[in-house]
Design a protein around this motif. Sequence first.
Motif, mmCIF file in Angstrom:
data_model
loop_
_atom_site.group_PDB
_atom_site.id
_atom_site.type_symbol
_atom_site.label_atom_id
_atom_site.label_comp_id
_atom_site.label_asym_id
_atom_site.label_seq_id
_atom_site.Cartn_x
_atom_site.Cartn_y
_atom_site.Cartn_z
ATOM 1 N N LYS A 69 0.876 -1.176 0.000
ATOM 2 C CA LYS A 69 0.000 0.000 0.000
ATOM 3 C C LYS A 69 0.909 1.221 0.000
ATOM 4 N N GLY A 70 1.145 1.769 -1.175
ATOM 5 C CA GLY A 70 2.042 2.912 -1.282
ATOM 6 C C GLY A 70 3.454 2.531 -0.859
ATOM 7 N N ARG A 71 3.968 3.224 0.161
ATOM 8 C CA ARG A 71 5.322 2.945 0.657
ATOM 9 C C ARG A 71 5.356 1.833 1.700
ATOM 10 N N LYS A 72 4.217 1.255 2.014
ATOM 11 C CA LYS A 72 4.136 0.230 3.057
ATOM 12 C C LYS A 72 4.079 -1.167 2.431
ATOM 13 N N LEU A 73 4.971 -2.043 2.888
ATOM 14 C CA LEU A 73 5.014 -3.428 2.434
ATOM 15 C C LEU A 73 4.641 -4.329 3.601
ATOM 16 N N TYR A 74 3.708 -5.210 3.374
ATOM 17 C CA TYR A 74 3.237 -6.120 4.425
ATOM 18 C C TYR A 74 3.697 -7.542 4.114
ATOM 19 N N PHE A 75 4.305 -8.164 5.098
ATOM 20 C CA PHE A 75 4.808 -9.528 4.975
ATOM 21 C C PHE A 75 4.370 -10.332 6.189
ATOM 22 N N SER A 76 4.416 -11.637 6.054
ATOM 23 C CA SER A 76 4.228 -12.522 7.198
ATOM 24 C C SER A 76 5.318 -13.578 7.139
ATOM 25 N N GLY A 77 5.537 -14.201 8.283
ATOM 26 C CA GLY A 77 6.548 -15.240 8.345
ATOM 27 C C GLY A 77 6.157 -16.292 9.364
ATOM 28 N N ARG A 78 6.693 -17.484 9.176
ATOM 29 C CA ARG A 78 6.423 -18.604 10.083
ATOM 30 C C ARG A 78 7.738 -19.307 10.400
ATOM 31 N N MET A 79 7.978 -19.568 11.666
ATOM 32 C CA MET A 79 9.086 -20.427 12.066
ATOM 33 C C MET A 79 8.463 -21.758 12.465
#
Length: 119
Positions: A69-79
């Motif tokens: 979203k514009g300059r915002k990057l959304y990520f997720s992660g799992r260990m």
Amino acid sequence: GNKLNGNRSIVHGGIITLLLDEAIGWGVEVNEDVDKDTATMTAFIHTNFRAPLHENSNSVIRVYFEERKGRKLYFSGRMESYDGRVLYADANAMFVVAPMSKIKPKPEDRAELTIPSKL
């Protein structure tokens, strides 16, 4: 080893969060949507601890791009365990993209380091 433990034989949650942040950061770096003349920084990371990660355990971190979203990057992660049966922790993170020109300190903004002659 046991040098990163919180409780006896269990890896400290701060270390798990650090590893997730680093892995997600690499995911950001290889994302094709990021211009190489910019820098990305973690704005927030929220970690949920699901199962104890015992010292000397093997695990894998999987990283997923969610959206931009514009300059915002959304990520997720799992260990998780290699076979995916045990989820040790998961995280949601937002990274902010900034032009390099905006984050380089100006000479006048740099703090002077002074070392006392005697402590």
